[in-house]
Design an enzyme around this catalytic site. Structure first.
Site, mmCIF file in Angstrom:
data_model
loop_
_atom_site.group_PDB
_atom_site.id
_atom_site.type_symbol
_atom_site.label_atom_id
_atom_site.label_comp_id
_atom_site.label_asym_id
_atom_site.label_seq_id
_atom_site.Cartn_x
_atom_site.Cartn_y
_atom_site.Cartn_z
ATOM 1 N N CYS A 159 -5.813 10.190 0.226
ATOM 2 C CA CYS A 159 -6.295 8.823 0.435
ATOM 3 C C CYS A 159 -7.735 8.735 -0.050
ATOM 4 O O CYS A 159 -8.527 9.666 0.117
ATOM 5 C CB CYS A 159 -6.216 8.465 1.918
ATOM 6 S SG CYS A 159 -7.071 6.933 2.340
ATOM 7 N N LEU A 163 -11.169 -3.851 0.591
ATOM 8 C CA LEU A 163 -11.810 -4.187 1.867
ATOM 9 C C LEU A 163 -11.167 -3.320 2.943
ATOM 10 O O LEU A 163 -10.465 -3.805 3.826
ATOM 11 C CB LEU A 163 -11.621 -5.680 2.163
ATOM 12 C CG LEU A 163 -12.095 -6.637 1.075
ATOM 13 C CD1 LEU A 163 -11.453 -8.009 1.244
ATOM 14 C CD2 LEU A 163 -13.618 -6.745 1.073
ATOM 15 N N ARG A 213 -7.890 2.439 -11.334
ATOM 16 C CA ARG A 213 -8.754 2.745 -10.184
ATOM 17 C C ARG A 213 -9.420 4.098 -10.392
ATOM 18 O O ARG A 213 -8.784 5.044 -10.859
ATOM 19 C CB ARG A 213 -7.913 2.767 -8.906
ATOM 20 C CG ARG A 213 -8.654 3.320 -7.695
ATOM 21 C CD ARG A 213 -7.839 3.207 -6.441
ATOM 22 N NE ARG A 213 -8.050 4.339 -5.540
ATOM 23 C CZ ARG A 213 -7.564 4.435 -4.316
ATOM 24 N NH1 ARG A 213 -6.811 3.460 -3.840
ATOM 25 N NH2 ARG A 213 -7.793 5.502 -3.581
ATOM 26 N N SER A 266 0.818 -1.211 0.000
ATOM 27 C CA SER A 266 0.000 0.000 0.000
ATOM 28 C C SER A 266 0.851 1.261 0.000
ATOM 29 O O SER A 266 1.830 1.361 0.745
ATOM 30 C CB SER A 266 -0.909 -0.010 1.241
ATOM 31 O OG SER A 266 -1.363 1.286 1.553
ATOM 32 N N GLY A 267 0.453 2.237 -0.807
ATOM 33 C CA GLY A 267 1.108 3.533 -0.782
ATOM 34 C C GLY A 267 0.845 4.257 0.525
ATOM 35 O O GLY A 267 1.712 4.967 1.042
#
Length: 546
Positions: free
Chosen positions: A218, A433, A255, A111-112
């Protein structure tokens, strides 16, 4: 004479003649053309020819391990998608986590957000605003991929040397890594360099989101700015081109954050126009009102108040909503409105206004410039419709599609999948999730929670991930141990850690062996024969007590 001949041979490396060099180029064009026609790239669109790719490959034909991992990932996702079963995983933040999840998780995720908050190349940890150095996540991928390779070598060596190897399974530590590329960290050149870094570092796949570089947040924060549809498609094409040049099969995930993104960086793409909000009255633009207030000494809090007041006084509408109001004002029938909707669907603002005038003989007032933010961003009507439209546009350029949502809603996800699969029935979907969701506050029963992943998979969400699972499990275990250790000392450590490691068969119990001490000691002993007294795993090693 010999020196000249030697120099001449070197200068001609790797091809002895110009004609052979060109024949190699032609063979590359043929190979690339056939490669693109293979099942691996079914449904993938390219906007550049094989000749361009071949001419930019250079002379070395390098095979990247990440491409091997990508093929492994592609085959796994294909198989599960056809079965409508999930490939799900938990995010890892260090070599311990990626090795411990390998037995039960088929892929790994980086994850970034986690890299931004835990480990950056400047060691400056911060929130996930995508403003860390662009090599941060590739460096983390490389670190984890090297750890995977070490544990793979260890496991292979132990398995081969075990007389009972036919009766035991070797853990596959080489789980394909999927990594977070954020927005691509810049323009087209930056995106290509980042894609190259990921392929060199070991990532089998990456995801790129349609937020604005420099304004990225985010996916579960407010104030997100999305880029024009065409801008994000350019990012996807740039990524594919880079990997084509490298002759790799790495996967790119498109995305979209448009389901909650409320601002658009530019109105240049007509495909975005139907979602841009505007005013229907002649008003002074928001940016001018703010500039005047600031020039008169208003501070930031006062400017925020003025902005909120302007938005409350001037309601914003999409062009379709503005047309509906005007049609009612003109007393037009529902049939006229339906005709307008049918003709204007997906059209640019200019064409939409022309259609309105042709149907009614009146001009349609809809000003998208007045409500722009001080940064020049356009307010947009976010939601599922814009997310679906964008995903459909991205689909030909991506291997998978990712919808970032504000809630973990199964019905919502199923509707999204159904709308996508009407146009692109074979497109695989991704679901986050996210630990940002308060899962207990969304009305799930225990059975619903247990079934959620598998129900999503039935809708086509083949790839699912708890992006920050590693971060949160790290936090929970350390908090629990530190609290108990304060009063109970070694009793707490033995009961919460060592005893549990023994019970569940966690191989970090013998951390020297886990780190490769036995593996490397065997190699060193092969070189330095007769040095048993200096062996790191000799009889004095404390790990023999386990």
């Amino acid at each position: 004479m010999l020196g000249k001949r030697f120099q001449s041979t070197i200068s001609r490396f790797p091809y002895p003649s110009k004609s052979q060099q060109y024949r190699y180029y032609e063979s590359q064009v043929e190979q690339i053309t056939k490669w693109w026609e293979s099942s691996r790239f079914k449904g993938i669109k390219r906007t550049y020819p094989a000749e361009l790719v071949a001419s930019h490959r250079g002379s070395f034909n390098i095979q990247y391990p990440s491409s091997i991992q990508a093929t492994k990932l592609f085959n796994l996702l294909n198989e599960r998608f056809l079965e409508r079963k999930p490939v799900h995983t938990i995010g890892s933040i260090d070599p311990v986590q990626i090795s411990q999840s390998a037995k039960n998780q088929e892929i790994a995720y980086v994850s970034g957000w986690a890299c931004s908050s835990v480990l950056t190349t400047t060691n400056e940890v911060s929130p996930d605003f995508g403003d860390y150095p662009y090599d941060t996540v590739p460096n983390q991928v490389e670190r984890l991929f090297k750890a995977q390779q070490l544990h793979d070598r260890k496991a292979t060596s132990e398995w081969i040397q075990n007389p009972q190897r036919d009766q035991i399974d070797k853990i596959d530590y080489l789980r394909p890594i999927i990594a977070d590329a954020d927005t691509g960290h810049g323009g087209t050149g930056a995106v290509m360099k980042l894609a190259k870094l990921f392929a060199e570092s070991g990532a089998a796949g990456i995801h790129i989101e349609d937020q604005l570089h420099g304004g990225k947040k985010c996916g579960h924060l407010a104030g997100k700015v999305i880029v024009p549809t065409s801008t994000h498609i350019t990012r996807l094409i740039a990524t594919r081109l880079q990997w084509d040049i490298m002759n790799t099969e790495n996967l790119v995930i498109a995305r979209t954050d448009s389901e909650t993104g409320n601002l658009l960086s530019s109105a240049v793409d007509p495909r975005d126009h139907e979602f841009i909000l505007g005013v229907i009255e002649d008003v002074k633009p928001l940016s001018e009102v703010l500039y005047e207030a600031e020039s008169q000494g208003a501070d930031s809090s006062k400017l925020n108040e003025i902005e909120q007041s302007w938005l409350e006084q001037n309601k914003l509408y999409t062009v379709s909503e503005a047309a509906e109001l005007k049609l009612k004002e003109l007393g037009k029938s529902i049939e006229t409105f339906n005709e307008f909707q049918a003709q204007s669907k997906g059209k640019s603002l200019y064409d939409t206004k022309q259609i309105f005038k042709e149907l009614t003989s009146h001009d349609l007032k809809h000003d998208i410039e007045a409500p722009k933010t001080r940064e020049g961003y356009y307010p947009v009507k976010n939601g599922i419709d814009v997310a679906v439209k964008r995903s459909i546009e991205y689909a030909p350029y991506a291997d998978l599609l990712w919808l970032e949502t504000k809630t973990p809603n199964l019905k919502y996800a199923q509707d999204f999948a159904e709308r996508i699969h009407k146009i692109h029935p074979d497109k695989k979907l991704v679901y986050n999730l996210s630990p940002s969701f308060n899962w207990s506050a969304h009305g799930f029963s225990e059975q619903d929670l247990q079934n959620f992943i598998w129900d999503l998979a039935k809708a086509g969400f083949v790839l699912q991930l708890v992006s920050l699972a590693g971060l949160h499990t790290n936090a929970v275990s350390n908090f629990e141990l530190s609290e108990a250790f304060k009063d109970q000392g070694m009793k707490a450590y033995v009961e919460l850690v060592q005893k549990k490691e023994k019970e569940i068969g966690c191989d970090v119990l013998t951390h020297q062996k886990w780190s490769g001490a036995n593996y490397y000691d065997e190699l060193i002993s092969a070189v330095q024969s007769g040095s048993s007294q200096t062996s790191s795993v000799g009889k004095d090693s404390t790990e023999h007590s386990f």
